[in-house]
Design an enzyme around this catalytic site. Structure first.
Site, PDB file in Angstrom:
ATOM      1  N   ASN A   1       3.863   5.328   0.178  1.00 49.54           N
ATOM      2  CA  ASN A   1       4.247   4.138  -0.573  1.00 49.54           C
ATOM      3  C   ASN A   1       5.456   4.466  -1.441  1.00 49.54           C
ATOM      4  OD1 ASN A   1       4.251   1.474  -1.125  1.00 49.54           O
ATOM      5  ND2 ASN A   1       2.736   1.566  -2.743  1.00 49.54           N
TER       6      ASN A   1
ATOM      7  N   THR B   1       9.184   5.414   2.188  1.00 49.70           N
ATOM      8  CA  THR B   1       8.468   5.531   3.433  1.00 49.70           C
ATOM      9  C   THR B   1       9.448   6.281   4.303  1.00 49.70           C
ATOM     10  OG1 THR B   1       7.278   3.496   2.970  1.00 49.70           O
ATOM     11  CG2 THR B   1       7.613   3.975   5.284  1.00 49.70           C
TER      12      THR B   1
ATOM     13  N   ASP C   1      -0.289  -1.689  -2.375  1.00 46.18           N
ATOM     14  CA  ASP C   1       0.098  -2.617  -1.302  1.00 46.18           C
ATOM     15  C   ASP C   1      -0.943  -3.707  -1.083  1.00 46.18           C
ATOM     16  OD1 ASP C   1       2.653  -1.946  -0.628  1.00 46.18           O
ATOM     17  OD2 ASP C   1       2.148  -0.730   1.112  1.00 46.18           O
TER      18      ASP C   1
ATOM     19  N   THR D   1       4.162   6.776   5.456  1.00 48.59           N
ATOM     20  CA  THR D   1       4.473   6.519   4.041  1.00 48.59           C
ATOM     21  C   THR D   1       3.466   7.093   3.061  1.00 48.59           C
ATOM     22  OG1 THR D   1       4.992   4.738   2.464  1.00 48.59           O
ATOM     23  CG2 THR D   1       3.222   4.313   4.029  1.00 48.59           C
TER      24      THR D   1
ATOM     25  N   GLY E   1      11.520   1.380   3.304  1.00 48.77           N
ATOM     26  CA  GLY E   1      12.115   0.368   2.428  1.00 48.77           C
ATOM     27  C   GLY E   1      11.153  -0.690   1.927  1.00 48.77           C
ATOM     28  N   GLY E   2       9.839  -0.417   1.941  1.00 51.62           N
ATOM     29  CA  GLY E   2       8.899  -1.391   1.388  1.00 51.62           C
ATOM     30  C   GLY E   2       9.035  -2.730   2.094  1.00 51.62           C
TER      31      GLY E   2
ATOM     32  N   SER F   1       0.752  -3.846   5.218  1.00 46.54           N
ATOM     33  CA  SER F   1       1.982  -3.043   5.228  1.00 46.54           C
ATOM     34  C   SER F   1       3.160  -3.887   5.705  1.00 46.54           C
ATOM     35  CB  SER F   1       1.788  -1.859   6.181  1.00 46.54           C
ATOM     36  OG  SER F   1       2.989  -1.141   6.340  1.00 46.54           O
ATOM     37  N   SER F   2       4.355  -3.371   5.450  1.00 47.70           N
ATOM     38  CA  SER F   2       5.579  -3.973   6.002  1.00 47.70           C
ATOM     39  C   SER F   2       6.202  -3.073   7.058  1.00 47.70           C
ATOM     40  CB  SER F   2       6.614  -4.178   4.893  1.00 47.70           C
ATOM     41  OG  SER F   2       6.132  -5.067   3.932  1.00 47.70           O
TER      42      SER F   2
ATOM     43  N   ARG G   1      -3.222   3.798   8.911  1.00 48.89           N
ATOM     44  CA  ARG G   1      -2.979   3.293   7.572  1.00 48.89           C
ATOM     45  C   ARG G   1      -4.074   3.781   6.634  1.00 48.89           C
ATOM     46  NH1 ARG G   1       0.909   1.304   4.228  1.00 48.89           N
ATOM     47  NH2 ARG G   1       0.397  -0.667   3.235  1.00 48.89           N
TER      48      ARG G   1
HETATM   49  N1  GLY Z   1       4.060   1.132   1.518  1.00 51.00           N
HETATM   50  C1  GLY Z   1       5.009   0.353   2.189  1.00 51.00           C
HETATM   51  C2  GLY Z   1       4.427  -0.419   3.311  1.00 51.00           C
HETATM   52  O1  GLY Z   1       3.492   0.009   3.934  1.00 51.00           O
HETATM   53  O2  GLY Z   1       4.886  -1.494   3.584  1.00 51.00           O
END
Ligand code: GLY
Length: 574
Positions: A405, A385, A427, A403, A477-478, A456-457, A111
């Site tokens: 983002n 992403t 984020d 990603t 998809g965020g 993150s998601s 990340r």
């Molecule tokens: N940028 C999307 C995530 O990491 O959740």
């Protein structure tokens, strides 16, 4: 995708591909000027599903020359950095969850990281007003990129020399490839931002509109890839590439320093693992909220007869909406980089805690988000992403989500180096209660701090059955990522759906705040109508939610690989 190319180019391609003994010999056995998109394959030896057919083909080419699923995942990611600049990247970050052939499960965190000069209030003006323009676009929105460090951290589990894995990406960047209609559309819509956020104009800027079938050649990116091939991670975090990144920062008042780049390390994490009705589900831990959210949502439905309610029944959609709401309320309060904030993971996944979370669940009506606060911890003790799923015949299964983002990240391309930088700083929670680009809010747990990784998601996930890989899944998809993985798994494990249906059928999403159910085109209007009467708000319908790439192991051991039909995503296998 069809374009006439001169005969000498074809001959050149073939000649290069026919010299396997040469150092860095081409492994590219596919034609980047003529290709088609395959949505589903069944294969006995290995399969790759990703956001672009050429990237999936690069992965399979590597499997065919003796690479394992990790080799293929590395080659696919590198190829995506060339053919899918929306989200494939060198200037972003990601997560890899894998189950290796000997049974070991691993989680790699690459990340992005807040630069050393970052601080909690860096996006607030003198009046304390948050400036989301700065956290979402341009140089200041970028975290220190992690992808290249992640690829090398993953390489220790691979079989082939890195030089071979990066070769398809180098060839695709140098020789170019034919772009698809959707890539042309998205590059055209990007032109104003490219001109605004770059002083050195990148190859993506074009005075006449891009169109399907145009060839995209990325000479600067090819040079960067060559430096990585020659010098390893130091070819990115040091030397010429690092110098170009720092120069780009200076041109746009960004804050990533040479020291930040040299300090960056990928981290090995302990995967987030839980059981669901006898399946072992392996996910990503903090700084991704994905594994824990999936755990919470699955456990909140486990003891309810969701299969009996039926797919897209009012009962099932309402139940899933309510568990999504509750899990995301916890995300906003408690989740962040666990190296900087004590995230109560054990408590948040405790079965009694989750049972308690559902105490005020009412199957007849909505529980408004004003009523659902983050859970009270029992005192006993983080859209664009991209995802890729890979499996091989030896039992290696790899799930990677990576990603920038937003689509094309910060919209800034490193001058002379040819790659987009992320806008991942958004984020973080840039101010408590101020929604990020996905509408998600947060607080102390996800506040900005130098060196910290933003929540993150991303939810790269494996499902093991009898301790063997069964499903490899994930999506972009965020904040919708965890709910899409959740719904895909429920579709397969509970509604007994085919993999294609599980991936293609319309999805929905609730994330506590805003208090609304987001639905995708094709979601049944009757369910919306019934749930509206129960007190639910439905936001504007979206044309697509997520792009799920899923591989399932069939009873005879072959692999069923399905690429989402919401984009150019493609499945390949052999
Ligand atoms: N940028 C999307 C995530 O990491 O959740």
């Amino acid at each position: 995708m069809r374009k006439r190319i001169p005969a000498f180019v074809v001959v050149l391609l073939l000649l290069t591909a026919c010299k396997p003994t040469q150092k860095n010999a081409a492994v590219t056995t596919f034609d980047p000027y003529h290709y088609s998109i395959t949505k589903k394959v069944e294969a006995a030896n290995g399969a790759v599903v990703s956001a672009h057919p050429l990237a999936s083909k690069a992965g399979v080419a590597v499997l065919k020359i003796g690479g394992n699923a990790v080799d293929a995942a590395i080659a696919t990611q590198l190829a995506l950095a060339v053919v899918y600049p929306n989200a494939g990247n060198l200037g972003g970050g990601g997560f890899m969850v894998a189950r290796l052939s000997k049974g070991e499960t691993i989680a790699l965190d690459y990340r992005e990281m807040a630069p050393g000069a970052a601080h909690r209030d860096m996006y607030l003006d003198a009046n304390g007003t948050a400036n989301t323009q700065q956290s979402q676009l341009g140089h200041l929105s970028s975290g220190v990129p992690g992808t290249v460090a992640g690829l090398f951290a993953a390489h220790r589990y691979a079989k082939l020399p890195f030089e071979k894995l990066i070769q398809p990406a180098i060839e695709l960047a140098e020789r170019g490839f034919i772009i698809t209609a959707s890539e042309a559309r998205s590059l055209n819509s990007l032109q104003p931002d490219l001109k605004k956020y770059n002083s050195v104009m990148p190859v993506f800027v074009k005075e006449t509109p891009w169109k399907e079938g145009d060839t995209l050649v990325q000479a600067d990116l090819a040079k960067t890839l060559r430096r990585i091939r020659e010098k390893g991670a130091a070819g990115f975090y040091g030397g010429e590439t690092a110098r170009l990144i720092v120069e780009e920062m200076k041109r746009g008042s960004g804050i990533i320093s040479l020291d930040d780049l040299q300090q960056y390390r990928a981290k090995s994490r302990t995967p987030h693992v839980f059981d669901y009705k006898g399946y072992k589900i392996v996910g990503m831990p903090m700084p991704s909220s994905g594994g824990l959210l999936l755990n919470q949502m699955m456990k909140m439905i486990e003891h309810r007869d969701i299969a009996g309610m039926g797919f897209h029944s009012v009962g099932a959609v309402q139940l899933m909406t309510e568990v999504e709401r509750r899990a995301y309320a916890d995300r906003a309060e408690y989740m962040g980089d666990a190296d900087y904030y004590k995230v109560p993971v054990t408590m948040l996944s405790n079965e009694d805690y989750l049972k308690n979370r559902m105490k005020n669940y009412d199957p007849e009506r909505a529980t408004p988000s004003t009523v659902i606060k983050p859970g009270e911890l029992l005192r006993a003790e983080s859209e664009e992403t991209t995802h890729l799923s890979v499996i091989d015949k030896d039992g290696n299964a790899v799930s990677v989500t990576t990603t920038l983002n937003n689509s094309y990240g910060s919209r800034t391309v490193v001058g002379g180096a040819g790659f987009f930088l992320n806008d991942e700083m958004d984020d973080f929670s840039i101010k408590p209660g101020v929604p990020n680009m996905y509408g998600a809010v947060g607080g102390e747990a996800n506040a900005i701090k130098a060196g910290k990784r933003m929540l993150s998601s991303m939810t790269p996930t494996l499902v093991l059955k009898d301790n063997r890989p069964y499903i490899v899944v994930g999506t972009p998809g965020g904040t919708t990522i965890p709910t899409q993985v959740f719904q895909t798994l429920v579709n397969i494990l509970e509604f007994n759906m085919s993999t294609e249906d599980a991936v293609f059928k319309p999805k929905f999403h609730h994330q506590w705040l805003p208090d609304e159910v987001m639905t995708e085109k094709g979601f049944p209007p009757a369910v919306k109508e019934a749930m509206t009467k129960m007190g639910y708000n439905f936001g504007k319908e979206r044309s697509g939610i997520g792009r799920t790439e899923c591989i399932k192991v069939l009873p005879d051991g072959r692999f069923e690989a399905v690429a989402d039909n919401r984009g150019d995503d493609a499945a390949e296998g052999y």
